[in-house]
Write a protein that holds these residues in place. Structure first.
Motif, PDB file in Angstrom:
ATOM      1  N   UNK A 206       0.825  -1.217   0.000  1.00  0.00           N
ATOM      2  CA  UNK A 206       0.000   0.000   0.000  1.00  0.00           C
ATOM      3  C   UNK A 206       0.856   1.263   0.000  1.00  0.00           C
ATOM      4  N   UNK A 207       0.378   2.262  -0.718  1.00  0.00           N
ATOM      5  CA  UNK A 207       1.106   3.528  -0.788  1.00  0.00           C
ATOM      6  C   UNK A 207       0.855   4.356   0.469  1.00  0.00           C
ATOM      7  N   UNK A 208       1.858   5.104   0.864  1.00  0.00           N
ATOM      8  CA  UNK A 208       1.767   6.001   2.015  1.00  0.00           C
ATOM      9  C   UNK A 208       2.287   7.366   1.591  1.00  0.00           C
ATOM     10  N   UNK A 209       1.527   8.391   1.890  1.00  0.00           N
ATOM     11  CA  UNK A 209       1.932   9.746   1.515  1.00  0.00           C
ATOM     12  C   UNK A 209       3.164  10.164   2.310  1.00  0.00           C
ATOM     13  N   UNK A 210       4.166  10.665   1.617  1.00  0.00           N
ATOM     14  CA  UNK A 210       5.410  11.081   2.271  1.00  0.00           C
ATOM     15  C   UNK A 210       5.604  12.586   2.128  1.00  0.00           C
ATOM     16  N   UNK A 211       6.295  13.155   3.097  1.00  0.00           N
ATOM     17  CA  UNK A 211       6.609  14.586   3.073  1.00  0.00           C
ATOM     18  C   UNK A 211       7.948  14.784   3.757  1.00  0.00           C
ATOM     19  N   UNK A 212       8.933  15.194   2.996  1.00  0.00           N
ATOM     20  CA  UNK A 212      10.284  15.336   3.524  1.00  0.00           C
ATOM     21  C   UNK A 212      10.327  16.383   4.639  1.00  0.00           C
TER      22      UNK A 212
END
Length: 307
Positions: A206-212
């Motif tokens: 499953x995809x997970x939203x990432x934010x550096x």
């Protein structure tokens, strides 16, 4: 006396210290890796961050040095601090390195690039461990493709959520190769078509939203027990995004059902007022405690007329 916590927690901590590892040696501390160990580490090491600019998680610590700083002197101060508490530095795990050479911390590889920008990604060792976990499930002969996909999903989702504030753009960190390997394994099974294998892989990875660097830091002097309801409510609200974040801001970081601030570890959930989960209009959302969310739906079910 310096422990800032409710009396019940203090009592629990002292009981854990006296519980011991086994009945035969009931006064020989707590087991390594026990659930109470991080708490005890935070209690024992409270104040060590005042020695020098640093970052600490339980007993893992990074100390930041400038060119003018003497590493040996800082290390001596840390040793004296620990000695007063009956502790000592692990020489095997302690090293002095340049930020440009990189170092591992809590499963991340951290490095300062030549352009001066900080870079963070999953460490090699951490990536090796997740590959081993995925391979164990994929290569297991005890499960079919559907069961494997169901077992892989929480493993992959948990790993990706842990690293969601890192740079996950590399193909290695996207688990692309592991996804393809699982797909080939699924297609070897009878009655699993190419389309079905692709759909199973979507569920398994499953995809997970990432934010550096999107994590909300906790101020060094703050404690969940300091009574600052406004700070902790706003800080915890910042951990959510999209519709939940908008609802929290609209509600002034308070539960839309009970009106209490979000100050504890209870999860915040998004409630659809009209019961239609396809209705994503702003006025149909309400951020509530998980327990309040359950109460809302429970009360609705009991209000239904019988017969």
């Amino acid at each position: 006396d310096r422990l800032l916590a409710p009396a019940q927690i203090k009592t629990g901590v002292f009981k854990c210290l006296k519980a011991g590892i086994c009945p035969e040696f009931h006064e020989q501390g707590t087991p390594q890796g026990g659930v109470v160990s991080p708490l005890l580490a935070n209690i024992a090491l409270d104040g060590i961050e005042k020695i020098h600019p640093s970052v600490r998680y339980a007993d893992d610590m990074i100390i930041f040095l400038k060119p003018k700083d003497k590493a040996e002197k800082v290390l001596q101060k840390v040793e004296r601090f620990l000695e007063e508490r009956g502790l000592e530095i692990s020489q095997e795990k302690t090293k002095i390195t340049k930020a440009t050479d990189g170092f591992d911390f809590l499963g991340w590889e951290m490095r300062v690039k030549k352009n001066g920008k900080f870079h963070c990604k999953p460490s090699v060792d951490n990536h090796r461990k997740i590959r081993e976990k995925i391979k164990t499930v994929v290569n297991s002969s005890n499960y079919g493709a559907k069961v494997k996909a169901r077992k892989l999903a929480p493993i992959v989702r948990g790993w990706r959520k842990y690293h969601k504030w890192c740079d996950m753009s590399d193909s290695r960190d996207s688990l692309w190769f592991m996804n393809k390997a699982a797909n080939r394994k699924f297609r070897k099974e009878k009655k699993v078509s190419r389309y079905q294998a692709n759909e199973l892989c979507k569920k398994a990875f499953p995809k997970v939203k990432t934010k550096l660097f999107g994590h909300t830091m906790v101020k060094g002097t703050k404690s969940p027990y300091d009574g600052d309801l406004v700070y902790w409510s706003q800080r915890n609200s910042g951990l959510y995004d999209n519709h939940t974040s908008e609802a929290l801001a609209e509600q002034n970081h308070s539960c839309g059902y009970c009106g209490m601030k979000f100050i504890n570890e209870e999860r915040v959930e998004l409630h659809h007022i009209d019961g239609n989960h396809d209705n994503w209009k702003k006025n149909n959302h309400q951020a509530v405690h998980r327990s309040c969310h359950q109460q809302i739906h429970w009360s609705k079910s009991t209000d239904k007329p019988k017969g």
